[in-house]
Design a protein around this motif. Structure first.
Motif, short mmCIF file in Angstrom:
data_model
loop_
_atom_site.label_atom_id
_atom_site.label_comp_id
_atom_site.label_asym_id
_atom_site.label_seq_id
_atom_site.Cartn_x
_atom_site.Cartn_y
_atom_site.Cartn_z
N LEU A 78 0.84 -1.21 0.00
CA LEU A 78 0.00 0.00 0.00
C LEU A 78 0.86 1.25 0.00
N ILE A 79 1.92 1.24 0.81
CA ILE A 79 2.78 2.43 0.91
C ILE A 79 3.55 2.63 -0.40
N ARG A 80 4.03 1.53 -0.97
CA ARG A 80 4.72 1.64 -2.28
C ARG A 80 3.79 2.21 -3.34
N LEU A 81 2.54 1.74 -3.33
CA LEU A 81 1.58 2.23 -4.32
C LEU A 81 1.33 3.72 -4.12
N MET A 82 1.09 4.12 -2.87
CA MET A 82 0.82 5.54 -2.58
C MET A 82 1.97 6.42 -3.03
N GLU A 83 3.20 6.01 -2.76
CA GLU A 83 4.34 6.88 -3.05
C GLU A 83 4.90 6.67 -4.46
N GLY A 84 4.37 5.69 -5.19
CA GLY A 84 4.80 5.48 -6.57
C GLY A 84 4.03 6.39 -7.52
N SER A 85 4.16 6.13 -8.83
CA SER A 85 3.57 7.06 -9.78
C SER A 85 2.40 6.46 -10.58
N ASP A 86 2.06 5.21 -10.33
CA ASP A 86 0.99 4.56 -11.09
C ASP A 86 -0.35 4.70 -10.36
N THR A 87 -1.40 5.06 -11.10
CA THR A 87 -2.71 5.21 -10.43
C THR A 87 -3.29 3.86 -10.02
N ILE B 129 -4.08 -1.76 -8.99
CA ILE B 129 -3.04 -2.77 -8.88
C ILE B 129 -3.46 -3.84 -7.86
N ASN B 130 -3.37 -5.09 -8.28
CA ASN B 130 -3.64 -6.20 -7.36
C ASN B 130 -2.57 -6.28 -6.28
N LEU B 131 -2.98 -6.38 -5.03
CA LEU B 131 -2.05 -6.66 -3.94
C LEU B 131 -2.55 -7.90 -3.22
N GLY B 132 -1.78 -8.96 -3.31
CA GLY B 132 -2.18 -10.21 -2.67
C GLY B 132 -1.08 -11.22 -2.82
N ASN B 133 -1.25 -12.34 -2.13
CA ASN B 133 -0.28 -13.42 -2.20
C ASN B 133 -0.77 -14.46 -3.20
N PRO B 134 0.02 -14.77 -4.23
CA PRO B 134 -0.47 -15.70 -5.25
C PRO B 134 -0.57 -17.16 -4.79
N GLY B 135 -0.10 -17.48 -3.60
CA GLY B 135 -0.26 -18.86 -3.10
C GLY B 135 -1.75 -19.18 -2.96
N GLU B 136 -2.23 -20.20 -3.68
CA GLU B 136 -3.67 -20.48 -3.70
C GLU B 136 -3.98 -21.77 -2.94
N PHE B 137 -4.99 -21.72 -2.07
CA PHE B 137 -5.36 -22.88 -1.25
C PHE B 137 -6.86 -23.09 -1.31
N THR B 138 -7.30 -24.35 -1.27
CA THR B 138 -8.72 -24.57 -1.07
C THR B 138 -9.00 -24.29 0.41
N VAL B 139 -10.26 -24.00 0.71
CA VAL B 139 -10.63 -23.73 2.10
C VAL B 139 -10.38 -24.98 2.96
N LEU B 140 -10.57 -26.15 2.37
CA LEU B 140 -10.29 -27.39 3.10
C LEU B 140 -8.79 -27.52 3.40
N GLU B 141 -7.95 -27.17 2.43
CA GLU B 141 -6.49 -27.20 2.68
C GLU B 141 -6.11 -26.23 3.80
N LYS C 9 4.63 -6.42 -9.30
CA LYS C 9 6.08 -6.72 -9.35
C LYS C 9 6.79 -5.71 -10.23
N GLU C 10 6.20 -5.43 -11.42
CA GLU C 10 6.85 -4.54 -12.37
C GLU C 10 6.82 -3.09 -11.91
N VAL C 11 5.64 -2.65 -11.48
CA VAL C 11 5.45 -1.22 -11.23
C VAL C 11 5.91 -0.82 -9.83
N LEU C 12 5.72 -1.71 -8.85
CA LEU C 12 6.05 -1.36 -7.47
C LEU C 12 7.29 -2.09 -6.96
N GLY C 13 7.79 -3.05 -7.71
CA GLY C 13 8.88 -3.89 -7.22
C GLY C 13 8.45 -4.63 -5.97
N TRP C 14 7.18 -5.02 -5.93
CA TRP C 14 6.60 -5.61 -4.71
C TRP C 14 6.19 -7.06 -4.93
#
Ligand code: NAD
Ligand code: UDP
Ligand code: UDP
Length: 336
Positions: free
Chosen positions: A244-253, A256-268, A304-309
């Motif tokens: 969030l802080i990188r987005l606020m202080e960066g230059s792109d409006t 942008i998705n912010l999340g962890n790409p690790g995907e789990f079923t609710v049962l997992e 990753k590209e725009v925020l290096g995050w």
């Protein structure tokens, strides 16, 4: 007696005489889960002055009590559906209940918060020339037909279902952000946050990670809502705040998705919590709620590209930190 003699100023005022903050930051919803971690991070920088505006619907003074009385911190009981007059350089606009149980409790209020609340914060940004960041949500993708979800996907959302006050509310909030940007030149940032977890979540707020951890600590069965094969991707809160802080202080409006790409079923997720906290608890299947998205995973190429995050905490690293916090608040120390 000398009537002209001034008493010494109270310490916050005396302090402000020497202290010129570089950045005055408003955080709406700053007494909530994500907001309070954002407050902590921004307060670490002594050039920042932080103002929190919150109506305490799902947040609590407890989350930020360690800052109350600090000369660079101010807490205002305020509902964002009302006009707010403050002078700031940055607005992190988070105010909105995030747990389905709470946002469905008073859906009309939820949509007012999303629409009127965001309009008011944009009016404020326009008046004072502040940059404003909206915490939108992966819910704008609805029950997605594209997987994983890139920002270019327009979503598959029920416009009049029980989740609409939240997901359609956030979609209108995004529209308002971009219209104020195009029409009035307001500097905007839009984050689309995917499921986030960590310490300070409301213990009984009904979201899946907080439910499972509280249930496991209390020795209750973990309630997997059927079918259990639906997926989510869970981001640890400190990673998210960094984004969030990188987005606020960066230059792109954004958006942008912010999340962890690790995907789990609710049962997992239930099985992981069971293994980490108490292998003896049971997992039971219960009814689900309408319009529950079947899959969700962020495409974070743009972040990753725009925020290096990108997130640093895997689910198995973050869950124990949350367990520790929940044990403390529930008063149940780890026995084994
Ligand atoms: P939260 O419920 O803990 O925090 C929301 C805060 O907003 C609370 O302190 C609440 O009291 C306050 N609030 C609600 N309505 C208000 C109003 N009308 N006026 C003033 N304050 C009000 O939720 P959170 O998880 O910290 O979410 C923060 C933001 O992030 C929300 O905008 C949410 O939509 C967004 N988000 C969160 C997640 C997640 O997984 N946690 C995912 C996507 C988006
Ligand atoms: N607003 C606010 N604080 C401000 C300025 C505006 O809360 O410092 C609110 C105000 O209530 C208004 C809304 O933001 O309804 C939109 O403001 P804008 O100036 O864009 O529109 P207008 O007032 O012309 O309708
Ligand atoms: N869920 C569950 N058990 C619970 C709470 C939630 O199985 O006790 C499921 C819910 O059906 C959904 C997922 O977990 O598929 C995530 O729900 P949550 O309310 O945490 O967030 P959402 O992503 O739906 O906003």
């Amino acid at each position: 007696e000398d009537n002209n003699k001034q008493p010494p100023l109270p310490s916050p005022l005396r302090f402000s005489k020497f202290f010129q903050p570089n950045m005055r930051i408003l955080i709406t919803g700053g007494a909530g889960f994500i907001g309070s971690h954002l407050v902590d991070r921004l307060m670490e920088n002594e050039k920042n002055e932080v103002i929190v505006a919150d109506n305490y619907f799902t947040g609590s003074k407890d989350n930020i009590k360690h800052w109350i009385g600090h000369p660079r911190f101010e807490l205002i009981r305020h509902d964002v559906t009302e006009t707010l007059l403050v002078e700031v350089d940055r607005i992190y606009h988070l105010a909105c209940p995030a747990s389905p149980i709470y946002y469905k409790y008073n859906p009309v209020k939820t949509i007012k918060t999303n629409v009127i609340g965001t309009l008011n914060m944009l009016g404020l940004a326009k008046r004072v020339g502040a940059r404003i960041l909206l915490t939108s949500t992966s819910e704008v993708y609805g029950d997605p037909l594209v997987h994983p979800q890139p920002e270019t996907y327009w979503g598959n959302v029920n416009p009049n279902g029980v989740r609409s006050c939240y997901d359609e509310g956030k979609r209108v909030a995004e529209t308002l952000m971009f219209d104020y940007h195009r029409q009035h030149g307001i500097e905007i940032r839009v984050a689309r946050i995917f499921n986030t977890y960590g310490p300070r979540m409301n213990i009984d707020d009904g979201r899946v990670v907080s439910n499972f951890i509280a249930q496991a600590i209390r020795g209750e069965s973990l309630t997997v809502q059927s079918p259990g094969s639906q997926t989510r991707s869970f981001c640890y809160v400190s990673d998210l705040v960094d984004g969030l802080i990188r987005l606020m202080e960066g230059s792109d409006t954004g958006p942008i998705n912010l999340g962890n790409p690790g995907e789990f079923t609710v049962l997992e997720l239930a099985e992981t919590v069971k293994e980490l906290i108490d292998p003896d608890v049971e997992i039971k299947t219960v009814d689900n709620t309408p319009d529950d998205p079947k899959q969700r995973k962020p495409d974070i190429t743009k972040a990753k590209e725009v925020l290096g995050w990108e997130p640093k905490f895997a689910l198995r690293d973050g869950l124990p930190l949350m367990e520790e916090d929940f044990r403390q608040r529930l008063g149940v120390p780890k026995s084994k």
